[in-house]
Design a protein around this motif. Structure first.
Motif, PDB file in Angstrom:
ATOM      1  N   ASP B 221     -17.760   1.809   1.760  1.00  0.00           N
ATOM      2  CA  ASP B 221     -17.506   1.246   3.171  1.00  0.00           C
ATOM      3  C   ASP B 221     -15.757   0.676   2.326  1.00  0.00           C
ATOM      4  O   ASP B 221     -15.025   0.137   3.077  1.00  0.00           O
ATOM      5  CB  ASP B 221     -17.667   0.345   1.818  1.00  0.00           C
ATOM      6  N   ARG B 222     -15.437   0.423   0.731  1.00  0.00           N
ATOM      7  CA  ARG B 222     -14.060  -0.303   1.004  1.00  0.00           C
ATOM      8  C   ARG B 222     -12.766   0.925   0.595  1.00  0.00           C
ATOM      9  O   ARG B 222     -12.458   0.354   1.221  1.00  0.00           O
ATOM     10  CB  ARG B 222     -14.054  -0.331  -1.233  1.00  0.00           C
ATOM     11  N   LEU B 223     -13.262   1.741   0.509  1.00  0.00           N
ATOM     12  CA  LEU B 223     -12.493   3.074   1.094  1.00  0.00           C
ATOM     13  C   LEU B 223     -12.131   2.974   1.553  1.00  0.00           C
ATOM     14  O   LEU B 223     -11.205   2.854   2.796  1.00  0.00           O
ATOM     15  CB  LEU B 223     -12.504   4.376   0.314  1.00  0.00           C
ATOM     16  N   ALA B 224     -13.061   2.933   3.316  1.00  0.00           N
ATOM     17  CA  ALA B 224     -12.664   2.242   4.735  1.00  0.00           C
ATOM     18  C   ALA B 224     -11.909   1.359   4.720  1.00  0.00           C
ATOM     19  O   ALA B 224     -11.070   1.501   5.881  1.00  0.00           O
ATOM     20  CB  ALA B 224     -14.323   2.534   5.264  1.00  0.00           C
ATOM     21  N   ARG B 225     -11.958   1.065   4.422  1.00  0.00           N
ATOM     22  CA  ARG B 225     -11.040  -0.602   4.300  1.00  0.00           C
ATOM     23  C   ARG B 225      -9.863  -0.583   4.564  1.00  0.00           C
ATOM     24  O   ARG B 225      -9.002  -1.298   4.593  1.00  0.00           O
ATOM     25  CB  ARG B 225     -11.776  -1.895   3.933  1.00  0.00           C
ATOM     26  N   VAL B 226      -9.407   0.132   2.958  1.00  0.00           N
ATOM     27  CA  VAL B 226      -8.078   0.468   2.609  1.00  0.00           C
ATOM     28  C   VAL B 226      -7.338   0.168   3.418  1.00  0.00           C
ATOM     29  O   VAL B 226      -7.517   0.896   4.514  1.00  0.00           O
ATOM     30  CB  VAL B 226      -8.112   1.137   1.357  1.00  0.00           C
ATOM     31  N   GLU B 227      -6.222  -0.776   3.703  1.00  0.00           N
ATOM     32  CA  GLU B 227      -5.446   0.188   4.456  1.00  0.00           C
ATOM     33  C   GLU B 227      -3.648  -0.113   3.632  1.00  0.00           C
ATOM     34  O   GLU B 227      -3.257  -1.499   3.109  1.00  0.00           O
ATOM     35  CB  GLU B 227      -4.969  -0.926   5.818  1.00  0.00           C
ATOM     36  N   ILE B 228      -3.067   0.884   3.780  1.00  0.00           N
ATOM     37  CA  ILE B 228      -1.975   0.980   3.206  1.00  0.00           C
ATOM     38  C   ILE B 228      -1.176   1.963   3.894  1.00  0.00           C
ATOM     39  O   ILE B 228      -1.598   3.172   3.884  1.00  0.00           O
ATOM     40  CB  ILE B 228      -2.215   1.216   1.729  1.00  0.00           C
ATOM     41  N   ASP B 229      -0.035   2.530   3.416  1.00  0.00           N
ATOM     42  CA  ASP B 229       1.011   3.770   3.920  1.00  0.00           C
ATOM     43  C   ASP B 229       0.899   4.397   2.752  1.00  0.00           C
ATOM     44  O   ASP B 229       1.115   5.352   3.574  1.00  0.00           O
ATOM     45  CB  ASP B 229       2.464   3.236   4.426  1.00  0.00           C
ATOM     46  N   HIS B 230       0.778   4.195   1.511  1.00  0.00           N
ATOM     47  CA  HIS B 230       1.360   5.214   0.393  1.00  0.00           C
ATOM     48  C   HIS B 230       0.251   5.051  -0.567  1.00  0.00           C
ATOM     49  O   HIS B 230       0.862   3.710  -1.410  1.00  0.00           O
ATOM     50  CB  HIS B 230       2.552   5.807   0.538  1.00  0.00           C
ATOM     51  N   ILE B 231      -0.192   5.832  -1.526  1.00  0.00           N
ATOM     52  CA  ILE B 231      -0.654   5.382  -3.669  1.00  0.00           C
ATOM     53  C   ILE B 231      -0.077   6.694  -3.846  1.00  0.00           C
ATOM     54  O   ILE B 231       0.111   7.414  -3.134  1.00  0.00           O
ATOM     55  CB  ILE B 231      -1.911   5.197  -2.994  1.00  0.00           C
ATOM     56  N   LEU B 232       0.449   5.651  -4.262  1.00  0.00           N
ATOM     57  CA  LEU B 232       1.546   6.382  -5.720  1.00  0.00           C
ATOM     58  C   LEU B 232       0.230   6.539  -7.152  1.00  0.00           C
ATOM     59  O   LEU B 232       0.629   8.141  -8.426  1.00  0.00           O
ATOM     60  CB  LEU B 232       2.513   6.288  -6.152  1.00  0.00           C
ATOM     61  N   ASP B 233      -0.401   5.971  -8.180  1.00  0.00           N
ATOM     62  CA  ASP B 233      -0.737   6.033  -8.716  1.00  0.00           C
ATOM     63  C   ASP B 233      -2.297   5.354  -8.449  1.00  0.00           C
ATOM     64  O   ASP B 233      -2.354   4.226  -7.241  1.00  0.00           O
ATOM     65  CB  ASP B 233      -0.052   4.819  -9.497  1.00  0.00           C
ATOM     66  N   THR B 234      -3.266   5.539  -9.188  1.00  0.00           N
ATOM     67  CA  THR B 234      -4.733   4.810  -8.817  1.00  0.00           C
ATOM     68  C   THR B 234      -4.471   3.646  -9.295  1.00  0.00           C
ATOM     69  O   THR B 234      -5.660   3.031  -8.501  1.00  0.00           O
ATOM     70  CB  THR B 234      -5.641   5.389  -9.355  1.00  0.00           C
ATOM     71  N   GLY B 235      -4.346   2.779  -9.566  1.00  0.00           N
ATOM     72  CA  GLY B 235      -3.685   1.482  -9.510  1.00  0.00           C
ATOM     73  C   GLY B 235      -3.245   0.330  -8.634  1.00  0.00           C
ATOM     74  O   GLY B 235      -3.919  -0.276  -8.385  1.00  0.00           O
ATOM     75  N   TYR B 236      -3.011   1.159  -7.356  1.00  0.00           N
ATOM     76  CA  TYR B 236      -3.001   1.135  -6.226  1.00  0.00           C
ATOM     77  C   TYR B 236      -4.102   0.708  -5.307  1.00  0.00           C
ATOM     78  O   TYR B 236      -4.727  -0.574  -5.433  1.00  0.00           O
ATOM     79  CB  TYR B 236      -1.879   1.802  -5.059  1.00  0.00           C
ATOM     80  N   LEU B 237      -5.379   2.011  -5.354  1.00  0.00           N
ATOM     81  CA  LEU B 237      -6.459   1.553  -5.231  1.00  0.00           C
ATOM     82  C   LEU B 237      -6.981   1.062  -6.116  1.00  0.00           C
ATOM     83  O   LEU B 237      -8.063  -0.019  -5.402  1.00  0.00           O
ATOM     84  CB  LEU B 237      -6.912   2.630  -5.075  1.00  0.00           C
ATOM     85  N   ALA B 238      -7.191   0.668  -7.464  1.00  0.00           N
ATOM     86  CA  ALA B 238      -7.645  -0.057  -7.676  1.00  0.00           C
ATOM     87  C   ALA B 238      -7.668  -1.851  -7.249  1.00  0.00           C
ATOM     88  O   ALA B 238      -8.628  -2.692  -7.392  1.00  0.00           O
ATOM     89  CB  ALA B 238      -7.606  -0.288  -9.582  1.00  0.00           C
ATOM     90  N   GLU B 239      -6.180  -2.213  -7.071  1.00  0.00           N
ATOM     91  CA  GLU B 239      -6.557  -3.204  -7.041  1.00  0.00           C
ATOM     92  C   GLU B 239      -6.790  -3.693  -5.486  1.00  0.00           C
ATOM     93  O   GLU B 239      -6.602  -4.549  -5.020  1.00  0.00           O
ATOM     94  CB  GLU B 239      -4.511  -3.235  -6.612  1.00  0.00           C
ATOM     95  N   LEU B 240      -6.804  -2.833  -4.831  1.00  0.00           N
ATOM     96  CA  LEU B 240      -7.115  -2.500  -3.193  1.00  0.00           C
ATOM     97  C   LEU B 240      -8.648  -2.990  -3.248  1.00  0.00           C
ATOM     98  O   LEU B 240      -9.202  -3.702  -2.048  1.00  0.00           O
ATOM     99  CB  LEU B 240      -6.830  -1.362  -2.471  1.00  0.00           C
ATOM    100  N   ILE B 241      -9.674  -1.884  -3.722  1.00  0.00           N
ATOM    101  CA  ILE B 241     -10.685  -1.979  -4.516  1.00  0.00           C
ATOM    102  C   ILE B 241     -11.596  -2.714  -4.840  1.00  0.00           C
ATOM    103  O   ILE B 241     -12.704  -3.182  -4.861  1.00  0.00           O
ATOM    104  CB  ILE B 241     -11.454  -0.368  -3.751  1.00  0.00           C
TER     105      ILE B 241
END
Lengths: 374, 515
Positions: B221-241
């Protein structure tokens, strides 16, 4: 939002810290000199049946708290009036607890800091934790109890070299009269104060055993209080004991291990702070919960900040000085608290039993379960 | 506003070209590709003219640098050129394509497609597109090849004992590293794409019989809600979800070690890998994981437990030492042994600043040195330590700008922080907060601060799991892998809640009886 539930272990921790909270550093009512520990024992014995009644209320009304019980038994108007009384009781008790700490800091700890500063900080902490929910109080209490228990036992062991057993003799030198007076004092403050916890019964699992929680908590807290009373008595002696405002603090300051471990009362004070914090938080929770129930609010969280600030402010002006606080806590409180701790709960219990019996013949179901389909 | 419009224009332009149907003519399709890859100098188009039998034209489209040229040369170009086209083939281009696919092109990964956007997607991800003149379809041939970093020992999580492999930037290599440790079809890899522009490949991996379906669903669910144009490191994702976006504490774990990821998956946790970074997320994450190092599980458990306790103590000291020093020196002098108090007082005699200012100056300098040490090239690293140790330490004390005890306090604080690399950030913030409140209310302020910390930590949740799971518990099972590390023969259950789906680690009769 789903209903908050606290497991039995956490409830016991809350109860233990709640009951032993003030006594940890205020000491207990000690007119009876070296008989005070007997008074504590009697007070525990007296508290057990009362606590059983409280626990029975949870069986009669599973998953409901004090305010729901009052309203469903005494009706919408009279029940709400009684609820208001309890809101006042919880608010006032919380203010008293904060005030204890304020006076403590003004008298011994931070003598030149205005009393309001530490009270406000601890009040804000309470607001924070109550806003975070009763579950967080439960989890914090469990961790803090473990920690406090280690510190208390540690200090108890360090105090052993300072014990002077002649303070115990002669037994009961003041006579039974004062012991009974002390018993009454200790019964209302702190043991029967656990009536506040009824206001948080809604967070107990509906099928959980309130008896186990309340009896277990009361007995553990009683053990801690007796340990501390004995320690203070043995270290300080009955005469000094009755003349001090904060006997535990002074007793700990007497510890001296090899001229290195001295004056540790400051670090031991973390236990006072911890226990007071849990006690005040529970009072604040019960107050806010009551307000939300009486005024049919969606969530108690919307009034936590207001109630918390009122509590802090109330604690600031409720007593002129520490002597007034002392005299209220030991002399007036035992009369003032009786209706809240004994009369109303017993009346509630009897009425509820009666109603259950009467309806039980027809439907064989409990009052609480009947209310649920609404 | 203008920006928004251009974005929309770009998108619509992209969509238009992608939606066009494939043309029958090879040349037209090539022109289409060239239009889409306008201004992209890496696009290569190779037209193959086969005159062995009936003449036939075909074409290869790929992006230079992302393909294995040898493979294309030997696997596609050579066999296609050598193929003898018959008259039948000329009449039936679909059959010819099928023959080429099945019999001629000798590359393992091959797939047919008729959609232009799919072809474009394949080309940008390094695949080769094979076109045949007179047929409105194409083959996508997986002949990617690019330079990747070799598998090395991870630099952020060193271990004296244990596997030396670390993850690399290549997602597939990383998955191999995991698969090699768990040879079980229960291990699942689910791919998704994240980043509207970067289209980064993301892989969720977990043990199906262990991972909690609720947590997995929450993650989707949380990944489906992620809205970002690019991710370069898992740090982006960690902060988003993550949960609790305002907490300084990490609510999602990250590791560079395959062994560490596998051990966490075996406890029911879920791993999240993305292409292009060696750092893998693990979730849910609980507080005690901050103190765990993978080596703890490989060495003697007494020693491992000792190290764990040191780390816990280190974290506690690192937040408490400056605050405690300020409280003792400015408020509760009676708690300090007299001789020590005298020596502190002597040292502080000619220092002009209040203790709090002194503490702030030195702590800031320490953080400056730390950050400088982390950023500068290694070759001039020596300079920082010399400046830090000699100039700022010794000389500052000699010049009576700070007192010697304060240097000791800050030094200890710094060293104890280094014990817990994963907690560095939160520790700094908590330390400063405690320092300030202690400055106002003495040792009671410090207690209040600690209470606040307890409240904060207790209120945190990571994917529905309490962050302080097991802390404060007195059940033996709950503390076996927290501040201590119990021997493996005694850890017969997985951590509560996270591993609730299948609690028992070892299904022997003995453990069944004991649990």
């Amino acid at each position: 939002m789903s209903k908050e539930i606290i497991p039995a272990g956490q409830s016991i921790s809350i109860v233990v810290l709640f009951i032993s909270g003030s006594s940890l550093f205020m000491g207990t009512s000690s007119q009876s000199g070296n008989g005070s520990w007997i008074a504590q024992l009697l007070a525990i014995l007296l508290a057990v049946p009362l606590v059983l009644i409280y626990a029975r209320l949870h069986v009669l009304f599973p998953g409901k708290d004090l305010y729901d019980m009052l309203i469903s038994v005494f009706g919408s108007v009279f029940g709400r009036m009684l609820s208001c009384l309890y809101i006042w009781y919880a608010l006032h008790l919380g203010a008293l607890v904060l005030c204890n700490f304020g006076e403590f800091s003004k008298t011994v700890a931070l003598t030149s800091t205005p009393m309001l500063a530490p009270m406000l900080v601890i009040g804000l902490l309470c607001i924070w934790v109550v806003n975070a929910g009763i579950e967080v109080i439960g989890r914090s209490a469990k961790f803090l109890l473990l920690f406090s228990f280690i510190v208390i036992v540690f200090i108890q062991l360090l105090s052993v070299p300072k014990f002077e057993y002649h303070h115990m003799k002669p037994m009961l030198e003041t006579g039974w009269g004062l012991v009974f007076a002390d018993t009454a004092g200790s019964f209302t403050f702190p043991f029967a104060e656990i009536v506040i916890f009824l206001g948080a019964f809604g967070a107990m699992p509906a099928k959980g055993s309130a008896r186990r929680v309340l009896i277990g908590g009361t007995l553990i807290a009683g053990l801690i209080i007796i340990m501390i009373t004995l320690r203070n008595l043995l270290v300080l002696g009955p005469d000094i004991l009755s003349s001090l405002y904060f006997p535990s603090y002074v007793a700990v300051s007497r510890i001296n291990i090899g001229d290195f471990l001295t004056r540790i009362e400051g670090s031991a004070a973390i236990v006072f702070v911890t226990a007071l914090f849990i006690k005040a938080s529970l009072c604040l929770y019960v107050t806010s919960n009551g307000v939300s129930k009486v005024f049919k609010l969606k969530s108690y969280r919307s009034v936590v900040l207001q109630m918390g600030l009122i509590m802090v402010y109330l604690s600031d002006f409720i007593y002129a000085d520490i002597m007034e606080m002392q005299s209220f806590a030991y002399h007036i409180y035992k009369v003032y608290a009786l209706p809240f701790q004994v009369f109303i709960p017993v009346l509630l219990w009897l009425t509820a039993e009666l109603l259950t019996r009467r309806k039980g013949g027809r439907q064989g179901s409990l009052q609480g379960q009947k209310q649920q389909p609404e | 506003m203008k920006n928004k419009e251009t974005v929309r224009n770009n998108e619509s332009a992209g969509n238009l070209s992608a939606n066009q149907p494939l043309s029958l003519s090879l040349d037209e399709t090539v022109v289409q590709f060239k239009r889409i890859f306008n201004n992209d100098g890496t696009l290569r188009v190779r037209i193959i003219e086969n005159n062995q039998g009936v003449p036939v034209r075909s074409g290869l489209i790929y992006v230079d640098g992302m393909v294995d040229r040898n493979l294309i040369q030997n696997g596609i170009v050579k066999p296609v050129m050598a193929y003898e086209c018959t008259e039948e083939d000329n009449v039936d281009p679909a059959g010819l394509m099928e023959t080429l696919r099945m019999e001629v092109i000798s590359i393992a990964d091959i797939m047919a497609s008729v959609e232009l956007d799919e072809l474009v997607g394949a080309v940008v991800s390094g695949k080769t597109v094979f076109l045949l003149d007179g047929y409105a379809g194409a083959l996508i041939i997986g002949a990617q090849g690019w330079e990747i970093r070799a598998i090395e020992e991870p630099t952020t999580e060193k271990a004296v004992r244990g596997p030396r492999e670390g993850f690399t930037e290549s997602l597939l290599v990383n998955l191999t590293l995991i698969r090699r440790k768990v040879r079980n079809s229960d291990l699942k890899f689910v791919f998704t794409e994240i980043g509207t522009r970067s289209k980064t490949q993301t892989c969720i991996c977990y043990m199906e019989s262990l991972a909690s379906p609720d947590i997995l669903k929450e993650l989707y669910d949380r990944l489906a809600r992620v809205e970002i144009d690019h991710i370069l490191d898992t740090g982006y994702l960690a902060e988003l979800i993550r949960d609790e976006p305002y907490s300084p504490f990490e609510m999602i774990g990250s590791t560079e070690r395959p062994d560490s990821l596998v051990s966490k998956m075996m406890e029911g946790r879920i791993g999240l890998l993305i292409e292009g970074t060696p750092f893998v997320l693990t979730l849910p994450y609980v507080f005690v994981e901050n103190f765990q190092a993978s080596e703890d599980y490989y060495i003697n458990y007494y020693f491992a437990s000792f190290n764990r306790l040191l780390r816990v103590l280190g974290a506690f000291m690192s937040i408490s030492i400056p605050a405690g020093y300020v409280a003792l020196v400015t408020y509760s002098q009676e708690m300090v042994p007299t001789l020590l108090l005298l020596s502190i007082a002597t040292a502080r005699q000619s220092v002009p600043f209040p203790t709090i200012v002194e503490a702030l100056i030195m702590l800031t300098i320490f953080e400056v040195l730390r950050e400088a040490g982390a950023r500068i090239p290694t070759s001039i690293g020596q300079a920082v330590s010399i400046v830090g140790a000699l100039v700022l330490g010794q000389a500052a004390v000699d010049a009576r700008i700070v007192s010697a005890p304060m240097v000791i306090v800050v030094g200890l604080t710094g060293i104890t922080t280094l014990l817990n690399p994963r907690l560095t950030g939160p520790l700094i913030i908590v330390r400063l907060a405690l320092l300030f409140i202690t400055f106002f209310l003495g040792i009671y302020g410090y207690f209040f601060g600690l209470l606040g910390l307890v409240i904060h930590l207790m209120s945190l949740r990571s994917f529905g799991v309490s962050y302080m799971l097991g802390v404060g518990s007195i059940r033996p099972q709950d503390i076996k892998d927290t501040a201590i590390r119990a021997p493996w023969w005694d850890m017969y259950l997985r951590p509560a809640i996270i591993g609730a789906r299948n609690m028992r680690r070892k299904p022997s009769k003995k453990t069944a009886k004991r649990s």
